[in-house]
Design a protein around this motif. Structure first.
Motif, PDB file in Angstrom:
ATOM      1  N   GLY A 130      24.130   7.386  21.096  1.00 18.52           N
ATOM      2  CA  GLY A 130      22.715   7.540  20.964  1.00 18.52           C
ATOM      3  C   GLY A 130      21.787   6.306  20.375  1.00 18.52           C
ATOM      4  O   GLY A 130      22.494   5.168  20.758  1.00 18.52           O
ATOM      5  N   ARG A 131      21.333   6.446  19.393  1.00 19.49           N
ATOM      6  CA  ARG A 131      20.352   5.440  19.105  1.00 19.49           C
ATOM      7  C   ARG A 131      20.952   4.630  17.729  1.00 19.49           C
ATOM      8  O   ARG A 131      22.048   5.281  17.105  1.00 19.49           O
ATOM      9  CB  ARG A 131      19.017   5.949  18.296  1.00 19.49           C
ATOM     10  N   ILE A 132      20.343   3.711  17.418  1.00 13.34           N
ATOM     11  CA  ILE A 132      20.746   2.967  16.056  1.00 13.34           C
ATOM     12  C   ILE A 132      19.741   3.698  15.058  1.00 13.34           C
ATOM     13  O   ILE A 132      18.687   3.786  15.207  1.00 13.34           O
ATOM     14  CB  ILE A 132      20.557   1.509  15.882  1.00 13.34           C
ATOM     15  N   TYR A 133      20.270   3.770  14.003  1.00 11.21           N
ATOM     16  CA  TYR A 133      19.553   4.354  12.550  1.00 11.21           C
ATOM     17  C   TYR A 133      19.831   3.417  11.557  1.00 11.21           C
ATOM     18  O   TYR A 133      20.893   3.086  11.226  1.00 11.21           O
ATOM     19  CB  TYR A 133      19.721   5.758  12.298  1.00 11.21           C
ATOM     20  N   MET A 134      19.052   2.970  10.841  1.00  9.60           N
ATOM     21  CA  MET A 134      18.964   2.003   9.512  1.00  9.60           C
ATOM     22  C   MET A 134      18.059   2.399   8.562  1.00  9.60           C
ATOM     23  O   MET A 134      17.038   3.231   8.765  1.00  9.60           O
ATOM     24  CB  MET A 134      18.633   0.557   9.919  1.00  9.60           C
ATOM     25  N   VAL A 135      18.304   2.394   7.269  1.00  4.08           N
ATOM     26  CA  VAL A 135      17.806   2.348   6.083  1.00  4.08           C
ATOM     27  C   VAL A 135      17.842   0.848   5.359  1.00  4.08           C
ATOM     28  O   VAL A 135      18.382   0.360   5.228  1.00  4.08           O
ATOM     29  CB  VAL A 135      18.289   3.209   5.108  1.00  4.08           C
ATOM     30  N   CYS A 136      16.383   0.314   5.315  1.00  6.30           N
ATOM     31  CA  CYS A 136      15.989  -0.792   4.471  1.00  6.30           C
ATOM     32  C   CYS A 136      15.404  -0.727   3.171  1.00  6.30           C
ATOM     33  O   CYS A 136      14.348   0.455   3.157  1.00  6.30           O
ATOM     34  CB  CYS A 136      15.431  -1.827   5.435  1.00  6.30           C
ATOM     35  N   LYS A 137      15.692  -1.537   2.088  1.00  4.54           N
ATOM     36  CA  LYS A 137      14.545  -1.589   1.009  1.00  4.54           C
ATOM     37  C   LYS A 137      14.022  -2.820   0.914  1.00  4.54           C
ATOM     38  O   LYS A 137      14.454  -3.898   1.228  1.00  4.54           O
ATOM     39  CB  LYS A 137      15.385  -1.212  -0.173  1.00  4.54           C
ATOM     40  N   LYS A 138      12.883  -2.798   0.372  1.00  2.39           N
ATOM     41  CA  LYS A 138      12.126  -4.063  -0.076  1.00  2.39           C
ATOM     42  C   LYS A 138      12.471  -4.516  -1.421  1.00  2.39           C
ATOM     43  O   LYS A 138      12.335  -3.454  -2.404  1.00  2.39           O
ATOM     44  CB  LYS A 138      10.676  -3.994  -0.013  1.00  2.39           C
ATOM     45  N   PRO A 139      13.108  -5.610  -1.813  1.00  2.97           N
ATOM     46  CA  PRO A 139      13.553  -6.002  -3.055  1.00  2.97           C
ATOM     47  C   PRO A 139      12.570  -5.764  -4.366  1.00  2.97           C
ATOM     48  O   PRO A 139      11.629  -5.812  -3.947  1.00  2.97           O
ATOM     49  CB  PRO A 139      14.015  -7.323  -3.008  1.00  2.97           C
ATOM     50  N   GLN A 140      12.986  -5.352  -5.426  1.00  4.64           N
ATOM     51  CA  GLN A 140      12.067  -5.160  -6.324  1.00  4.64           C
ATOM     52  C   GLN A 140      11.560  -6.596  -6.780  1.00  4.64           C
ATOM     53  O   GLN A 140      12.107  -7.577  -6.917  1.00  4.64           O
ATOM     54  CB  GLN A 140      12.821  -4.577  -7.831  1.00  4.64           C
ATOM     55  N   ARG A 178       5.715  -1.279  -0.891  1.00  2.00           N
ATOM     56  CA  ARG A 178       5.711  -1.716  -2.201  1.00  2.00           C
ATOM     57  C   ARG A 178       7.126  -2.300  -2.718  1.00  2.00           C
ATOM     58  O   ARG A 178       8.117  -1.902  -2.109  1.00  2.00           O
ATOM     59  CB  ARG A 178       5.346  -0.725  -3.162  1.00  2.00           C
ATOM     60  N   PRO A 179       7.396  -3.247  -3.551  1.00  2.00           N
ATOM     61  CA  PRO A 179       8.893  -3.523  -3.879  1.00  2.00           C
ATOM     62  C   PRO A 179       9.666  -2.277  -4.418  1.00  2.00           C
ATOM     63  O   PRO A 179       8.976  -1.444  -5.266  1.00  2.00           O
ATOM     64  CB  PRO A 179       8.523  -4.473  -5.252  1.00  2.00           C
ATOM     65  N   GLY A 180      10.692  -2.341  -3.869  1.00  2.00           N
ATOM     66  CA  GLY A 180      11.649  -0.992  -4.154  1.00  2.00           C
ATOM     67  C   GLY A 180      11.385   0.301  -3.267  1.00  2.00           C
ATOM     68  O   GLY A 180      12.224   0.860  -3.342  1.00  2.00           O
ATOM     69  N   GLY A 181      10.471  -0.017  -2.159  1.00  2.00           N
ATOM     70  CA  GLY A 181      10.283   0.939  -1.316  1.00  2.00           C
ATOM     71  C   GLY A 181      11.380   1.122   0.055  1.00  2.00           C
ATOM     72  O   GLY A 181      11.828  -0.305   0.058  1.00  2.00           O
ATOM     73  N   SER A 182      11.200   2.175   0.521  1.00  2.00           N
ATOM     74  CA  SER A 182      12.238   2.121   1.648  1.00  2.00           C
ATOM     75  C   SER A 182      11.661   2.376   3.108  1.00  2.00           C
ATOM     76  O   SER A 182      10.495   2.852   3.161  1.00  2.00           O
ATOM     77  CB  SER A 182      13.098   3.430   1.271  1.00  2.00           C
ATOM     78  N   VAL A 183      12.291   2.063   4.107  1.00  2.00           N
ATOM     79  CA  VAL A 183      11.929   2.329   5.434  1.00  2.00           C
ATOM     80  C   VAL A 183      12.938   2.912   6.131  1.00  2.00           C
ATOM     81  O   VAL A 183      14.186   2.347   6.081  1.00  2.00           O
ATOM     82  CB  VAL A 183      11.170   0.783   6.154  1.00  2.00           C
ATOM     83  N   ALA A 213      12.975 -10.648   7.633  1.00  2.00           N
ATOM     84  CA  ALA A 213      11.526 -10.489   6.984  1.00  2.00           C
ATOM     85  C   ALA A 213      11.633 -10.279   5.570  1.00  2.00           C
ATOM     86  O   ALA A 213      10.599  -9.863   5.025  1.00  2.00           O
ATOM     87  CB  ALA A 213      11.062  -9.234   7.935  1.00  2.00           C
ATOM     88  N   GLY A 214      12.825  -9.885   4.936  1.00  2.00           N
ATOM     89  CA  GLY A 214      13.007  -9.729   3.505  1.00  2.00           C
ATOM     90  C   GLY A 214      13.677  -8.635   3.094  1.00  2.00           C
ATOM     91  O   GLY A 214      13.809  -8.503   1.935  1.00  2.00           O
ATOM     92  N   PHE A 215      14.025  -7.724   3.963  1.00  2.00           N
ATOM     93  CA  PHE A 215      14.425  -6.457   3.637  1.00  2.00           C
ATOM     94  C   PHE A 215      16.004  -6.490   3.378  1.00  2.00           C
ATOM     95  O   PHE A 215      16.574  -7.555   3.784  1.00  2.00           O
ATOM     96  CB  PHE A 215      14.375  -5.558   4.703  1.00  2.00           C
ATOM     97  N   SER A 227       0.773  -0.942  -0.012  1.00  2.00           N
ATOM     98  CA  SER A 227       0.033  -0.005   0.012  1.00  2.00           C
ATOM     99  C   SER A 227       0.927   1.134   0.039  1.00  2.00           C
ATOM    100  O   SER A 227       0.255   2.434  -0.362  1.00  2.00           O
ATOM    101  CB  SER A 227      -0.816   0.200   1.300  1.00  2.00           C
ATOM    102  N   PHE A 228       2.101   1.201   0.374  1.00  2.00           N
ATOM    103  CA  PHE A 228       2.784   2.496   0.663  1.00  2.00           C
ATOM    104  C   PHE A 228       4.160   2.358  -0.170  1.00  2.00           C
ATOM    105  O   PHE A 228       4.858   1.221  -0.118  1.00  2.00           O
ATOM    106  CB  PHE A 228       3.139   2.711   2.165  1.00  2.00           C
ATOM    107  N   ASP A 229       4.842   3.503  -0.446  1.00  2.00           N
ATOM    108  CA  ASP A 229       6.182   3.714  -1.154  1.00  2.00           C
ATOM    109  C   ASP A 229       7.091   3.853  -0.083  1.00  2.00           C
ATOM    110  O   ASP A 229       8.084   3.539  -0.522  1.00  2.00           O
ATOM    111  CB  ASP A 229       6.013   5.003  -2.132  1.00  2.00           C
ATOM    112  N   GLN A 230       6.805   4.097   0.873  1.00  4.39           N
ATOM    113  CA  GLN A 230       7.833   4.229   2.170  1.00  4.39           C
ATOM    114  C   GLN A 230       7.414   4.293   3.446  1.00  4.39           C
ATOM    115  O   GLN A 230       6.157   4.796   3.351  1.00  4.39           O
ATOM    116  CB  GLN A 230       8.765   5.753   1.804  1.00  4.39           C
TER     117      GLN A 230
END
Length: 253
Positions: free
Chosen positions: A243-253, A133-138, A211-213, A101-104
């Motif tokens: 401080g905190r942990i920060y991460m960027v993940c993507k869902k494969p296309q 969505r595939p290709g989307g970022s979190v 989870a697949g990211f 449902s979402f791009d990011q």
């Protein structure tokens, strides 16, 4: 009696968290660097709408956010004077949004650290993967056990001693809140819950990867200050870390 994190926010922290405004430095960096204002965005654990309202002011459109507490959702809706942000009551472990449902996604405010025991965190990450969505970022922030050890090692030693003495098989990464309602939480010294979970970096990477990211970058507030996250699976031992942990993940296309 305060039994879990939901009770903490509903009974003790609601007033403070429902009215907070603006973005923290790490949030501002992550949103500006990794998200697209024109894409459909979902925030987990939106609380009183602080992050989404700031994103709206920065030009983001098609914004949605959920929180498990109806009180927070009601407060967020009142603060959104445009009525354009879709705030709903949802449980992050079983979202009602359709697949892809979402791009990011915005999973800041240490949402996964607060969602509950290990199995609950795994469910929440799986739901994030499903609705993206595939290709989307979190973008993600988590409580850091590495930072916690450096600053609160006497507390950790005390908790470890208590758990050995009372035969409690609970990981030291589960720790009680030290402050509640802007005051010291003295029962924490007796190892009384509720608890939040403090992540190791490699563990956080493995959780999202399971989870697949695809985990693209990781860092701490020190890397945020330097303006650049690092390749996974962790910040090197000799690199600055704070401080905190920060991460960027993507869902494969």
């Amino acid at each position: 009696m305060i039994k879990d994190t939901e009770d903490v926010y509903r009974e003790l922290e609601f007033g403070q968290w429902s009215q907070r405004q603006g973005l923290e430095k790490g949030e501002r960096f992550m949103i500006a660097k990794f998200l697209d204002p024109a894409k459909r965005t979902l925030e987990a654990g939106a609380g009183g709408g602080r992050i989404l309202l700031a994103m709206q002011a920065a030009g983001f459109t098609e914004l949605s956010g959920f929180d498990i507490l109806p009180e927070f959702v009601e407060a967020a809706r009142k603060r959104d004077t445009t009525g354009s942000i879709d705030f709903t009551v949802q449980d992050g472990r079983k979202l009602t949004y359709a697949d892809e449902s979402f791009d990011q996604l915005v999973y800041l405010q240490q949402f996964i650290s607060l969602v509950g025991p290990e199995a609950d965190g795994l469910q929440a990450v799986g739901e994030a993967f499903r609705v993206l969505r595939p290709g989307g970022s979190v973008i993600i922030s988590l409580l850091s056990m590495r930072a916690r050890k450096r600053r609160y090692w006497p507390l950790l030693a005390w908790l470890k001693l208590l758990r050995v003495a009372t035969f409690r098989r609970l990981s030291l990464q589960y720790q009680p809140w030290l402050r509640l309602n802007n005051a010291p939480n003295y029962p924490a010294l007796l190892d009384r819950g509720p608890y939040v979970y403090w992540f190791l970096e490699k563990e956080a990477v493995e959780l999202f990867a399971s989870a697949g990211f695809l985990v693209e970058a990781i860092g701490s507030d020190a890397q945020i200050d330097a303006g650049q996250l690092l390749p996974p699976p962790c910040v090197p031992a000799d690199a600055p870390f704070r401080g905190r942990i920060y991460m960027v993940c993507k869902k494969p296309q």
